[in-house]
Write an enzyme that holds these catalytic residues in place. Sequence first.
Site: not given
Length: 379
Positions: A3, A11, A87, A211, A261, A311, A338
């Site tokens: 990159c 970055c 990117c 996601q 939710e 989740n 996560c």
Amino acid sequence: MECAYFAAGRCRSCSIIEQPYSRQLTGKQQHVQELLAGHGDLAWSPPVASRQFGFRNKAKMVVTGTADHPALGILGPHLEGVDLRECPLHTPGIQAALPVLAAFVSRAGLTPYDVPRRRGELKYLLLTESPDGELMLRFVLRSQEPVARIRKHLPGLVDDLPGLAVVSVNLQPEHKAVLEGEREILLTDRETLRMRVNDVDLHLRPQSFFQTNTEMAAELYRQGRAWVREVAPASVWDLYCGVGGFALHVAAPGRTVTGIEVSAEAVASAELSRDELGRDERGLAGVEFAAGDATAYALGAEDAPDLVVVNPPRRGVGPELSGWLEDSGVGHVVYSSCNAESLARDLAAMPSLRPTRGRLLDMFPNTGHYEVIVLLERC
């Protein structure tokens, strides 16, 4: 993977990008197995690898510079703008759209927000691409002042970006590190972006969470569906259900599924997806969604389901919900996380629910982060 931004020191978000990908994946698997090493009966399936580039379906671009020469990217260590419009993580459609959006900022005279001086209007451009190549664009502004100019030039932008389906303005008047505000102004007739995931079309509204790696999300839902099919519960709760990904994947004839939710907007999206699929198809007649806090819903319920899907955000489900799950009599839990550290804490608070299977999905390649899903069974 190479990159140019990383090599130049512009970055460093992809902190392990210089490692061979096989080593990245091995290191993540070792990390999660060490965190959950106290659960000796946990059988691990092979980790699910991701593409290293071209996978990220959402761009969160800080807008700096001037209206004539905007930079789209991040803030550097001294609050200077760092342009990252090329990117390589972003999907091809996003990469192609960002230069067009930079030109639109100039054409519409949108003054980027100057963080040190607290002046200007345009704070962020948030762009999401669906698997079918459609785009949802959100302008995060300090005030409503530029909205008329955006509306005026929007037809030209749609001509330049034919895949642009949903456009909105989010108002964030405060000077603080919060990405977006509460008020959203829709500028298009379309309200949702259709995200085709496996055999389910999910709908994203501007403030819905999804996601950032669509292919890994599809793998995650397939794994959860497979485990639920094996357990064959009559009733399921999907807590922190978002736009209904797990709930709609695990639905089956004769099974009740309840998705909870906190975001009413996400619930509306989940209901739209269910209704489009057809309430008589795949057992969707038994699927219901409601807006509310997951922990409060569980603690206030009279009965517990056979299986719970959770989740949660990075903080995990926390002690209250962990305690309820421990004492509830729920037979199985599918826990998607996560943050394996908060997962480990939550598992320690649920000793009667033994993790039996686990799988790592590389949702965030080139970083130390990942998604892990585990199946818990009551001892």
